[in-house]
Write an enzyme that holds these catalytic residues in place. Sequence first.
Site, PDB file in Angstrom:
ATOM      1  N   LYS A   1       9.125 -16.095 -12.421  1.00 59.57           N
ATOM      2  CA  LYS A   1       8.974 -15.096 -13.407  1.00 59.57           C
ATOM      3  C   LYS A   1       7.923 -15.365 -14.167  1.00 59.57           C
ATOM      4  CE  LYS A   1      10.593 -12.492 -12.010  1.00 59.57           C
ATOM      5  NZ  LYS A   1      11.457 -12.385 -10.946  1.00 59.57           N
TER       6      LYS A   1
ATOM      7  N   CYS B   1       0.849  -1.008   0.023  1.00 60.44           N
ATOM      8  CA  CYS B   1      -0.214  -0.058  -0.094  1.00 60.44           C
ATOM      9  C   CYS B   1       0.936   1.275   0.020  1.00 60.44           C
ATOM     10  CB  CYS B   1      -0.853  -0.111   1.038  1.00 60.44           C
ATOM     11  SG  CYS B   1      -2.027  -1.182   1.413  1.00 60.44           S
TER      12      CYS B   1
ATOM     13  N   GLU C   1      13.777 -19.561  -9.946  1.00 59.91           N
ATOM     14  CA  GLU C   1      13.731 -18.006 -10.529  1.00 59.91           C
ATOM     15  C   GLU C   1      12.936 -17.985 -11.800  1.00 59.91           C
ATOM     16  OE1 GLU C   1      13.556 -15.426  -8.804  1.00 59.91           O
ATOM     17  OE2 GLU C   1      13.551 -13.719 -10.412  1.00 59.91           O
TER      18      GLU C   1
ATOM     19  N   ARG D   1       3.657  -0.178  -5.269  1.00 60.44           N
ATOM     20  CA  ARG D   1       3.418  -0.877  -3.918  1.00 60.44           C
ATOM     21  C   ARG D   1       2.040  -1.352  -3.482  1.00 60.44           C
ATOM     22  NH1 ARG D   1       6.803   1.570   0.006  1.00 60.44           N
ATOM     23  NH2 ARG D   1       5.889   0.908   1.581  1.00 60.44           N
TER      24      ARG D   1
ATOM     25  N   GLU E   1       4.519 -15.570 -12.152  1.00 59.14           N
ATOM     26  CA  GLU E   1       3.852 -14.076 -11.621  1.00 59.14           C
ATOM     27  C   GLU E   1       3.406 -13.207 -12.542  1.00 59.14           C
ATOM     28  OE1 GLU E   1       7.048 -11.284  -9.551  1.00 59.14           O
ATOM     29  OE2 GLU E   1       8.433 -12.245 -10.514  1.00 59.14           O
TER      30      GLU E   1
ATOM     31  N   TRP F   1      -2.876  -2.258  -1.625  1.00 61.72           N
ATOM     32  CA  TRP F   1      -2.872  -3.704  -1.814  1.00 61.72           C
ATOM     33  C   TRP F   1      -3.697  -4.595  -0.967  1.00 61.72           C
ATOM     34  CZ3 TRP F   1      -0.447  -8.215   0.486  1.00 61.72           C
ATOM     35  CH2 TRP F   1      -0.417  -9.169  -0.254  1.00 61.72           C
TER      36      TRP F   1
ATOM     37  N   HIS G   1      11.501 -38.734  -8.297  1.00 54.80           N
ATOM     38  CA  HIS G   1      10.925 -38.828  -6.989  1.00 54.80           C
ATOM     39  C   HIS G   1       9.369 -38.451  -6.641  1.00 54.80           C
ATOM     40  CE1 HIS G   1      14.646 -40.393  -5.778  1.00 54.80           C
ATOM     41  NE2 HIS G   1      15.348 -39.342  -6.142  1.00 54.80           N
TER      42      HIS G   1
ATOM     43  N   ASN H   1      -1.044   1.966   6.051  1.00 51.12           N
ATOM     44  CA  ASN H   1      -0.351   1.096   5.419  1.00 51.12           C
ATOM     45  C   ASN H   1       0.255   0.016   6.401  1.00 51.12           C
ATOM     46  OD1 ASN H   1       1.740  -0.596   3.722  1.00 51.12           O
ATOM     47  ND2 ASN H   1       3.056   1.172   3.889  1.00 51.12           N
ATOM     48  N   GLY H   2      -0.159  -1.633   6.177  1.00 51.23           N
ATOM     49  CA  GLY H   2       0.314  -2.514   7.494  1.00 51.23           C
ATOM     50  C   GLY H   2      -0.802  -3.094   7.744  1.00 51.23           C
TER      51      GLY H   2
ATOM     52  N   LYS I   1       5.249  -4.245  -5.414  1.00 49.02           N
ATOM     53  CA  LYS I   1       6.711  -4.236  -5.675  1.00 49.02           C
ATOM     54  C   LYS I   1       7.496  -4.460  -4.345  1.00 49.02           C
ATOM     55  CE  LYS I   1      10.395  -3.756  -8.134  1.00 49.02           C
ATOM     56  NZ  LYS I   1      10.708  -4.889  -8.918  1.00 49.02           N
TER      57      LYS I   1
END
Length: 614
Positions: free
Chosen positions: A491, A2, A487, A27, A494, A77, A510, A103-104, A609
């Site tokens: 990518k 946020c 990674e 954010r 997301e 967010w 396995h 925010n939080g 972000k």
Amino acid sequence: MCGIVGYVGKKPVVDILLDGLEQLEYRGYDSSGIALKCADSIKVYKAEGKLKNLREELAPHAYELTKATTGIGHIRWATHGAPTVLNAHPHTCNCGNLTVVHNGIIENYKELKEELEAKGCTFRSQTDTETVAHLVASIYGQVKDLTKAVHLASEKIQGAYALCIMHNNEPNKIVVTKRNAPLIVGYGENEFYVASDIPAFIKHTKRAVYLSDNQVATLTPDSIVLEDEHGNKLEPKVELLPWEPIALSKMGYKHFMLKEIHEQPDVIRNILVGKLHTPEDPIVLDEVKLTRETLKNLNRIQIIACGTSLHAAMIGKYIIENFCGIPVDVEASSEYIYRKTVTDEHTLVIGVSQSGETADTLTAIKQSKAKGSHILIITNRPDSAMAREADSLIPVSAGIEVSVAATKSYIAQLTSFYLLALYMAEIKGTMAQSDLTALKAEMMLLPQKIEQILAHKEDIQKCARKYSGTRDFIYIARGINYPTALEGALKLKEISYINATGYSAGELKHGPIAMLDETMPVLSILMKGSVYEKLLSNSEEAKARNARMIALTNSTDEKLDDLFDFIIRVPDVIELLSPIVAMIPLQLIAYYIAEFLGKDVDQPRNLAKSVTVE
Ligand code: F6R
């Protein structure tokens, strides 16, 4: 997460808030809203989705709102409650006189809500934030002073927060406070700005105060009154921000992500300047504040990080153990903070974070600092909360990364890990001089190799097109490139929302091999070196289950043509440096698939972000 922004001064506030929020869109971008102090009331405007929707909402009122010179804004967010207009901030108390952006996370909001409902407050949203509006308003009803009410409310609130609060009875005033979430006050001429991050106001002022936890600041056009949690007055420590207003331009690229991928050769060059002069010279890393003696005797390292930074940390472990022979543990910060961790003053703890604000990593760092460990932070934000906790700070200097999916900051983190590992190896004497020289010479060639890959990106685009219709995607690798597989998969998922997973190729048999059939693409990160033949066998096993095989390789071996349906060739590189070279095509594959599918590449759904909630 946020973003919050506030302004009190003499200028029309609407555009200041909207421009500020635009800079904070990284954010979160589920919804946005602003509250303005108008002649006799506080007016609140909100919209679901991106900021442009709020701009549209405000357009018909543009003229009447030009008089407002005090206001607060928020970009959300969602944590508690769906991303709807009702749940969008600012939130107000029942009479509408008090309004808040937050925010939080308010951890005890359920208990507070019950108490407040019992007192007659009616809740309209599903958010934790609305409790703050009712709580502060109910205290205000008794003390009739906004600053006092905020102090008293803070004593009752548990969790992480940055708050900006206005009251209709106290015009031209914003009261702000924070705990475990960033909040910065910017100083102008007869005006103050407040925001959760500097880009929100940097074009107006470079003078600012970073609020510390539990401080309360009362802002009016002519004054700032800063108090500690007990109400004692404090002298604000004004800092000059080392920032230029950033022109966020895509420079002709369709998306920021593509631009940032292309910036990677220069990112590496910039990092190496002043640190790696020639292959023969020792690495210069003045940022490491441990004495040579301590480094020589160092026998344990812990690295903590989240997401993409965690993958960089995993490669960091591999190279530090390989170059320096020091045992390294790597752990996701979110796990680290909720168990009994064994760390002490003999352990070097490395925190890795592009944003420097990730709540879990910040908490983990604080925990290990309290146990006496030396804290080394690798971050792209030398002005961040994590950087301020650092005993040693390695700024990765990738430049601002706008796209939510980390690309250049990851490559910058890796480059920094290589420098750190080489630096320590040189001091500890754990590598042969010839190996050191060869590795440093290869490092200096990395930018060119990336440029070669970028020059042939059309091949990668073709591969992306070919596999863009898939529902699932598997990446396999071994050894130093196992984190590269993780990674690469991260990518892809997301930004394209395809179910992609990275596996250590040896683990395939396995369990995961059961998923393979003719519909499943399997991308093998087949870099020459110690595990090449092993990975080739694992790829054969996947091929035998009819999987659609793709190779990402620096090998020119012709027998690969029979095994793989598509081969992406990259320039030759030594195994120890291959994660940097191998990652570039994986970033491009993710990018082109997402772009081909028409996804919102730079702002994928549900992400932000900077993740400032645990
Ligand atoms: C993915 C991505 C995230 C972050 C993670 C940690 O592209 O960027 O996985 O790596 O949220 O963030 P930082 O690095 O800011 O601590």
